[in-house]
Write a protein that holds these residues in place. Structure first.
Motif, PDB file in Angstrom:
ATOM      1  N   TYR A   1       5.410 -23.924  -6.437  1.00  7.86           N
ATOM      2  CA  TYR A   1       5.566 -25.368  -6.230  1.00  7.86           C
ATOM      3  C   TYR A   1       4.429 -26.163  -6.873  1.00  7.86           C
ATOM      4  O   TYR A   1       4.686 -27.120  -7.613  1.00  7.86           O
ATOM      5  CB  TYR A   1       5.688 -25.714  -4.753  1.00  7.86           C
TER       6      TYR A   1
ATOM      7  N   ALA B   1       4.390 -19.043   6.204  1.00  7.15           N
ATOM      8  CA  ALA B   1       5.358 -18.793   5.132  1.00  7.15           C
ATOM      9  C   ALA B   1       6.375 -17.733   5.553  1.00  7.15           C
ATOM     10  O   ALA B   1       7.547 -17.826   5.205  1.00  7.15           O
ATOM     11  CB  ALA B   1       4.638 -18.374   3.854  1.00  7.15           C
TER      12      ALA B   1
ATOM     13  N   SER C   1       0.219 -23.025   2.232  1.00 10.60           N
ATOM     14  CA  SER C   1       0.670 -22.521   3.518  1.00 10.60           C
ATOM     15  C   SER C   1      -0.265 -21.406   3.959  1.00 10.60           C
ATOM     16  O   SER C   1      -1.287 -21.157   3.328  1.00 10.60           O
ATOM     17  CB  SER C   1       2.110 -21.990   3.380  1.00 10.60           C
TER      18      SER C   1
ATOM     19  N   ARG D   1       8.706 -32.695   1.489  1.00 17.17           N
ATOM     20  CA  ARG D   1       9.995 -32.063   1.799  1.00 17.17           C
ATOM     21  C   ARG D   1      10.643 -32.694   3.030  1.00 17.17           C
ATOM     22  O   ARG D   1      11.807 -32.478   3.282  1.00 17.17           O
ATOM     23  CB  ARG D   1       9.808 -30.563   2.015  1.00 17.17           C
TER      24      ARG D   1
ATOM     25  N   ILE E   1       5.388 -21.175  -2.251  1.00 20.09           N
ATOM     26  CA  ILE E   1       4.736 -22.381  -1.743  1.00 20.09           C
ATOM     27  C   ILE E   1       3.360 -22.591  -2.370  1.00 20.09           C
ATOM     28  O   ILE E   1       3.009 -23.713  -2.740  1.00 20.09           O
ATOM     29  CB  ILE E   1       4.619 -22.322  -0.203  1.00 20.09           C
ATOM     30  N   ASP E   2       2.581 -21.536  -2.499  1.00 19.88           N
ATOM     31  CA  ASP E   2       1.194 -21.678  -2.945  1.00 19.88           C
ATOM     32  C   ASP E   2       0.998 -21.508  -4.444  1.00 19.88           C
ATOM     33  O   ASP E   2      -0.072 -21.837  -4.946  1.00 19.88           O
ATOM     34  CB  ASP E   2       0.302 -20.690  -2.193  1.00 19.88           C
TER      35      ASP E   2
END
Length: 156
Positions: free
Chosen positions: A90, A77, A72, A34, A86-87
């Motif tokens: 993604y 987060a 994360s 990112r 995120i976990d």
């Protein structure tokens, strides 16, 4: 072998990246991030992306295997929703992308206690990701469940 490494800017991925680059059996490493990785190597392609909107079929996603160290902490987060994105979301989006592009193997750095039915939110998210990865039909799926991972984390 062409390998996609997710989480190359983190603690575990940052340790895996130089090993992949040094491995003669690994001819290319794709490390989507990112933010810029800040590293140049002849075998490395590090596209900077918005993880919320991955491209449909980019050439760089044509890999043999994926190593996922993307994740994360709840504190980093900032919310349950962000942590889940995120976990779970993604890594699953990248797994689907790589699988449709021909990847046959996926390795996930998960967590001890991962269980989709857990009452503990963290363990439930990790377990849900493991369950959802199984459904993608990788020829090889390796789930690594370490306990607490110690080390110096780079704060972003």
């Amino acid at each position: 072998m062409r390998v996609m490494l997710l989480g190359a800017t983190g603690l575990v991925g940052g340790l895996a990246l130089p090993m992949l680059l040094d491995d003669p059996l690994c001819r290319a490493v794709v490390a989507p991030t990112r933010r810029p990785l800040g590293l140049s190597h002849p075998k490395l392609h590090a596209p900077v992306l918005q993880f919320d909107g991955l491209p449909d079929a980019p050439d760089w996603a044509q890999v043999d295997a994926v190593i996922c160290a993307l994740g994360s902490t709840m504190a980093q987060a900032g919310s349950r929703e962000a942590f889940h994105r995120i976990d779970h979301d993604y890594p699953l989006a990248f797994a689907r992308l790589a699988r449709t592009q021909g990847a046959r193997a996926f390795v996930l750095n998960s967590a001890a206690g991962a269980n989709a039915g857990s009452a503990i939110f963290y363990n439930r998210v990790k377990g849900e990701l493991e369950r959802d990865l199984r459904a993608l039909g990788f020829a090889s799926l390796t789930l690594v469940r370490p306990g607490l991972i110690g080390g110096q984390r780079q704060q972003v």
